[in-house]
Motif scaffolding. Sequence first.
Motif, short mmCIF file in Angstrom:
data_model
loop_
_atom_site.label_atom_id
_atom_site.label_comp_id
_atom_site.label_asym_id
_atom_site.label_seq_id
_atom_site.Cartn_x
_atom_site.Cartn_y
_atom_site.Cartn_z
N ALA A 192 27.32 110.50 9.66
CA ALA A 192 27.00 110.21 8.26
C ALA A 192 27.46 111.33 7.36
N ASN A 193 27.28 112.57 7.77
CA ASN A 193 27.64 113.70 6.93
C ASN A 193 29.14 113.79 6.70
N ILE A 248 31.06 111.31 6.12
CA ILE A 248 31.39 110.37 5.07
C ILE A 248 31.05 110.94 3.70
N LYS A 270 33.21 105.62 -1.83
CA LYS A 270 31.78 105.88 -1.96
C LYS A 270 31.51 106.59 -3.27
N LEU A 296 24.09 94.84 -6.04
CA LEU A 296 24.36 96.15 -5.44
C LEU A 296 23.31 96.53 -4.39
N VAL A 341 19.42 109.47 -8.88
CA VAL A 341 20.70 109.43 -8.15
C VAL A 341 20.76 108.16 -7.30
N PHE A 346 23.50 106.03 -4.67
CA PHE A 346 24.77 106.02 -3.93
C PHE A 346 25.24 104.58 -3.79
N GLY A 396 28.52 101.81 -2.58
CA GLY A 396 29.78 101.56 -1.89
C GLY A 396 29.87 102.11 -0.50
N GLN A 452 19.12 105.72 -0.41
CA GLN A 452 19.79 104.49 0.03
C GLN A 452 21.30 104.59 -0.22
N GLY A 453 22.06 104.37 0.81
CA GLY A 453 23.52 104.39 0.71
C GLY A 453 24.15 105.75 0.82
N GLU A 454 23.33 106.80 0.96
CA GLU A 454 23.88 108.17 0.98
C GLU A 454 24.65 108.44 2.27
N TYR A 455 24.14 107.97 3.34
CA TYR A 455 24.75 108.25 4.64
C TYR A 455 25.19 106.95 5.32
N TRP A 456 25.66 107.11 6.53
CA TRP A 456 26.13 105.95 7.30
C TRP A 456 25.06 104.86 7.35
N ARG A 483 21.94 88.48 2.49
CA ARG A 483 21.41 88.51 1.13
C ARG A 483 22.09 87.41 0.31
#
Lengths: 124, 233
Positions: free
Chosen positions: A31-32, A34, A62, A82, A95, A97, A99, B103-107, B171
């Motif tokens: 994950a990091n 990305i 992203k 979204l 904040v 995130f 995409g 939400q959506g920050e990581y994989w 969804r």
Amino acid sequence: MNWLLSITVQCEVNCALLRRVLFLVFLFAQANNISAETLIYELHIKDHLFYPSVLTIPASKKIKLLIFNDDLTPEEFESYELNREKVIMGKSKGVIFLGPLKAGKYPFFGEFNPETAQGNIEVK
Amino acid sequence: MRRDSFYLFFFLLYLSPLAYAEIDKVYHPYVEAYKKELEYRTLYKNDNNQSHLDGLQVHSLSFAMSLTEQFSLEAYVIARNPPMDRFSVSTFELEAKYQLTEQGEYWADWGLLFELERDTALNKWEGGVSLLSEKQWGRWNGTINFSIDYEYGSGIQDEFETVLHSQIKYRASPLIEPAIELYMDEETRGIGPALLGTVRTGHNKLKWELGVIFGFNGRTANENVRFLLDYEF
């Protein structure tokens, strides 16, 4: 001998758990990688309106969206398209995130002032 | 996309052999910040071959509130109506959810759920922690809850339990979203379809879930109907 069997079984269970925890750590590490590619955009809320009301972002990237609520009252950024909901207190920042998204138009609105607080994210 | 799918598939396969959950619900790793929730859940089991499960009902009522953007608490009162027995309130539960990532920050999105349960009928205490994970692919969402619980008390054998709940949903629209759910624990093996949805009432929301989970081992009831109403305000 029962106690020895009990310890052996417990060890096997713990080892299996450890392997699974290490696997999750591996996923976090992926994950990091990305997050380094993330682009940053800004959105403001003022007088219960979004500025800009149309935000254009690139497809397949992203995005880190900073939402500044310049009003004194809280607002909730919400978009089913979204799949995001975020309450932003008055005079503070949230904040989100997004995409990577496919090209298209993704509407959003402010849940506390849905009549006025509306906008779109256009992905091109 | 292909790489993400591979990871989730591998993740499910990897956890499955360990997993042994009462059919309940699948938790998402998100905290609804600055919101309160009133929730009612019910489970009805049907199995002509297992008289102790046939007609069993479980009802729960809970109140949840977020204390910060990442942390929420939920308190439950749970009642059971076993076949040929009377309806009784016997279980109380406290849950704390912590949202680990945005939400959506990581994989994938991650959260932790801590629970403490007291069952007065069985004189049992149960404590547990669950790792909650969710991944979005366009309109598809995959969610996994992996839990380790410890239960002890004079009415049961003290033991650790591992639990897996998972859900894949599409969804389609806010009003109705089809899903498939899987429930596994040391006794339960169940899989089946579910429908989820949200009705907006002004600034508030009424969320609903209806699922029919079919048991696929000898110890799980053939049909398990679960229903949930959640009023968010």
